[in-house]
Design a protein around this motif. Structure first.
Motif, PDB file in Angstrom:
ATOM      1  N   ASP A  36      22.614  40.888  39.198  1.00 57.65           N
ATOM      2  CA  ASP A  36      21.498  41.672  38.675  1.00 57.65           C
ATOM      3  C   ASP A  36      21.202  41.197  37.255  1.00 57.65           C
ATOM      4  OD1 ASP A  36      19.666  43.472  37.710  1.00 57.65           O
ATOM      5  OD2 ASP A  36      20.871  45.249  38.105  1.00 57.65           O
ATOM      6  N   GLU A  88      25.110  45.723  40.746  1.00 54.51           N
ATOM      7  CA  GLU A  88      24.716  44.897  41.882  1.00 54.51           C
ATOM      8  C   GLU A  88      25.023  43.441  41.532  1.00 54.51           C
ATOM      9  OE1 GLU A  88      23.908  46.334  44.613  1.00 54.51           O
ATOM     10  OE2 GLU A  88      23.540  48.333  43.795  1.00 54.51           O
ATOM     11  N   GLU A  89      25.428  42.691  42.515  1.00 57.44           N
ATOM     12  CA  GLU A  89      25.750  41.277  42.295  1.00 57.44           C
ATOM     13  C   GLU A  89      24.523  40.527  41.784  1.00 57.44           C
ATOM     14  OE1 GLU A  89      28.265  37.762  44.496  1.00 57.44           O
ATOM     15  OE2 GLU A  89      27.749  39.568  45.588  1.00 57.44           O
ATOM     16  N   THR A  97      24.956  53.916  36.632  1.00 57.70           N
ATOM     17  CA  THR A  97      24.586  52.533  36.343  1.00 57.70           C
ATOM     18  C   THR A  97      24.444  52.264  34.846  1.00 57.70           C
ATOM     19  OG1 THR A  97      22.221  52.992  36.553  1.00 57.70           O
ATOM     20  CG2 THR A  97      23.400  52.276  38.559  1.00 57.70           C
ATOM     21  N   ARG A 123      29.076  46.442  43.600  1.00 56.13           N
ATOM     22  CA  ARG A 123      29.036  47.189  44.857  1.00 56.13           C
ATOM     23  C   ARG A 123      29.773  46.416  45.963  1.00 56.13           C
ATOM     24  NH1 ARG A 123      25.439  51.037  46.666  1.00 56.13           N
ATOM     25  NH2 ARG A 123      23.912  50.510  45.065  1.00 56.13           N
TER      26      ARG A 123
END
Length: 182
Positions: free
Chosen positions: A59, A56-57, A102, A74
């Motif tokens: 994170d 995720e951007e 992940t 994503r």
């Protein structure tokens, strides 16, 4: 014996020249080999899984944030499959499972072990990148689950040549995997 092909992280960010965490030419050289194996496994009615890194951007809590530049975010081009592997996936997507992961291992936090057990899979075949990171951790988890593993020496690559060579030896001598070159 029922078997499955796991294509690990063969995405734009890991393979393309301008990918965010690329293996470069070493990864690009695998394209035809992996696509051909995908075609073969589909034709033989075997299970094929494309296990792909998902981040995720911004994170800040993901452990890789401190280790690597942002990659496989994503919704970005970086998450798309690369080259002929992408074309093969599109051609057979009704027969090839896309699996988001992940963590390094395709087993960690996914239902992969359940999917393999449901299908009576006794042996997995691993290709993709990076040999000494995600392919290695997937092989370690397969070993711990008692799943027989085959690694295609000419189907894996890394951005770290020494790590790649070490991992190939580790697969065979420590995990008891069969390392082949076709």
């Amino acid at each position: 014996m029922k078997k499955a092909l796991l294509v690990i992280d063969y995405t734009y960010d890991f393979v393309a020249t301008d990918g965010k965490l690329t293996c470069g030419e070493a990864g690009q050289a695998l394209d035809g080999k992996i696509a051909a194996l995908m075609q073969q496994f589909v034709a033989d009615n075997e299970f094929v899984v494309c296990a792909n890194d998902l981040h995720e951007e911004q994170d800040i809590f993901h452990p890789e944030t401190k280790l690597f530049p942002p990659h496989n975010i994503r919704g970005t081009k970086g998450r798309e499959l690369y080259g002929l592997v992408s074309e093969t996936y599109i051609q057979h997507q009704q027969r090839i499972l896309w699996l988001d992961k992940t963590r390094y291992s395709a087993f960690a936090g996914t239902n992969l072990a359940i999917l393999l057990k449901e299908r009576g899979i006794e042996e997995i075949h691993l290709v993709g990148v990076c040999t000494d990171i995600c392919v290695l951790h997937t092989a370690v988890d397969a070993y711990n689950l008692g799943i027989s593993t085959v690694i295609y020496a000419d189907g894996v690559a890394s951005f770290d040549a020494a790590g790649h060579e070490w991992a190939l030896r580790h697969f065979e001598h420590t995990l008891g995997a069969r390392v082949i070159c076709q």
